[in-house]
Design a protein around this motif. Structure first.
Motif, mmCIF file in Angstrom:
data_model
loop_
_atom_site.group_PDB
_atom_site.id
_atom_site.type_symbol
_atom_site.label_atom_id
_atom_site.label_comp_id
_atom_site.label_asym_id
_atom_site.label_seq_id
_atom_site.Cartn_x
_atom_site.Cartn_y
_atom_site.Cartn_z
ATOM 1 N N MET A 25 68.743 67.730 33.847
ATOM 2 C CA MET A 25 69.379 68.957 34.319
ATOM 3 C C MET A 25 69.368 69.028 35.851
ATOM 4 N N LEU A 26 68.319 68.544 36.484
ATOM 5 C CA LEU A 26 68.288 68.506 37.941
ATOM 6 C C LEU A 26 69.232 67.444 38.493
ATOM 7 N N ARG A 233 66.557 80.261 34.923
ATOM 8 C CA ARG A 233 65.364 79.503 35.291
ATOM 9 C C ARG A 233 65.697 78.197 35.994
ATOM 10 N N PHE A 234 66.774 77.532 35.591
ATOM 11 C CA PHE A 234 67.133 76.312 36.304
ATOM 12 C C PHE A 234 67.678 76.634 37.688
ATOM 13 N N GLY A 235 68.317 77.783 37.840
ATOM 14 C CA GLY A 235 68.727 78.204 39.172
ATOM 15 C C GLY A 235 67.521 78.337 40.084
ATOM 16 N N GLU A 236 66.443 78.932 39.554
ATOM 17 C CA GLU A 236 65.206 79.059 40.328
ATOM 18 C C GLU A 236 64.594 77.693 40.627
ATOM 19 N N GLY A 242 64.944 72.470 46.405
ATOM 20 C CA GLY A 242 65.842 72.319 47.532
ATOM 21 C C GLY A 242 67.164 71.691 47.159
ATOM 22 N N LEU A 243 67.612 71.916 45.912
ATOM 23 C CA LEU A 243 68.886 71.407 45.419
ATOM 24 C C LEU A 243 69.918 72.530 45.385
ATOM 25 N N THR A 244 71.183 72.149 45.377
ATOM 26 C CA THR A 244 72.273 73.118 45.413
ATOM 27 C C THR A 244 72.635 73.586 44.008
ATOM 28 N N TRP A 245 72.468 74.875 43.760
ATOM 29 C CA TRP A 245 72.808 75.468 42.459
ATOM 30 C C TRP A 245 74.223 76.031 42.555
#
Length: 318
Positions: A25-26, A233-236, A242-245
């Motif tokens: 997912m990341l 939660r994945f947005g958090e 430090g990744l772009t959501w």
């Protein structure tokens, strides 16, 4: 280096705590190169000197400042996406190995050219997570999964625990085993899988609890929170890493975790080719929270909860 930019990411936690799912997912945001289990003592995916040019001797290898010399050099190369094709060829020359060499070399080379970060999905690094954060500057994400659902998953796969892998590491015994050493030693060779599972879970997350108190970049994330509300939660978690959501990442997570996208038939598993039994697959993430009901009886559920109660309370009752 400021903030989390360019820092490697480690996703760890006991096997079957969701590391592959979270790693994929990341990866969906397109900013990382996914590196699969370099510390796994089995081949594949471990024992690949092209990916990690160091010799893994134990499952749950413990790395600290006192034994770091070969590991620091090797993992710095991995974190910088520097592949070692000659070292790989010297160790692994079968046709499947050559295919993996081409795949990994290409991914590392392209990722380095595009400025991507290394994302290490490695449950076997869980006891060394603090070292990754301190010495490699990694953002360390440690997944914890409720011991009941986690034990149910291990039962489904028929997995067992070999405590000698932990007890034979003197530095691990010195730093983390502590009061758990006697309990683990008493269970060596036992056929009581639930007791062994509970002891492994309790020791591991007791150690993680100690590490997170002294390590700023070590973040504990509950599997149940991610599975219950994936988009939020994945947005958090993207922000933590430090990744772009963005819309693309959000869509990938939504499509991979909704019920209508879960497999509608049994998968055809193969350990020699194709998917492994533990490979990530799209799933109904909320339904995955209750699968233990089909794997453990009520008395077994109560027993696991009792055996892990003191450590579990730190993560689920706070």
């Amino acid at each position: 280096m400021t903030g989390t930019a360019k820092r490697p990411i480690l996703v760890t936690g006991l096997p079957r705590s969701g590391t592959s799912w979270v790693g994929k997912m990341l990866q969906a945001g397109g900013e990382v190169v996914y590196v699969n289990e370099p510390l796994n003592p089995s081949r594949p995916p471990g024992r690949s000197p092209g990916v990690l040019n160091a010799s893994v001797t134990h499952a749950f290898q413990y790395i600290c400042e006192d034994n770091e010399e070969p590991w620091l050099r090797a993992f710095r190369d991995t974190a910088r996406l520097r592949y070692h094709p000659l070292a790989e060829l010297r160790a692994n020359r079968a046709l499947p190995d050559l295919a993996r060499l081409v795949k990994n070399f290409s991914a590392f080379t392209a990722g380095r050219a595009r400025g991507r970060r290394a994302l290490l999905d490695d449950p076997y690094a869980v006891l060394s997570a603090a070292w990754f954060a301190r010495r490699l500057g990694a953002v360390a994400i440690v997944l914890v999964r409720d011991p009941v659902t986690w034990s149910g998953s291990w039962r489904k796969l028929g997995w067992t625990t070999y405590f000698h892998e932990l007890l034979e590491q003197p530095l691990l015994a010195r730093d983390l085993l502590g009061e758990h050493a006697g309990e683990l030693r008493a269970l060596v060779g036992s056929q009581d899988e639930l007791a062994k599972n509970a002891a492994l879970w309790r020791f591991t997350y007791d150690a993680v609890d100690s590490m997170r108190k002294n390590t700023e970049s070590l973040h504990v994330v509950r599997y149940e929170d991610l599975a219950g509300d994936p988009e939020t939660r994945f947005g958090e978690l993207y922000a933590t890493c430090g990744l772009t959501w963005d819309a693309s990442a959000r869509r990938a997570v939504r499509e991979a975790t909704q019920a209508e996208n879960a497999p509608t038939r049994a998968m055809s598993w193969s350990l020699k080719g194709g998917l492994s039994r533990t490979a990530y697959q799209p799933m109904d993430s909320k339904a995955a929270l209750v699968t233990y009901r089909d794997r453990l009886g009520e008395e077994e559920i109560a027993r696991v909860r009792e055996l892990t109660a003191d450590v579990r309370a730190r993560y689920y009752d706070a």
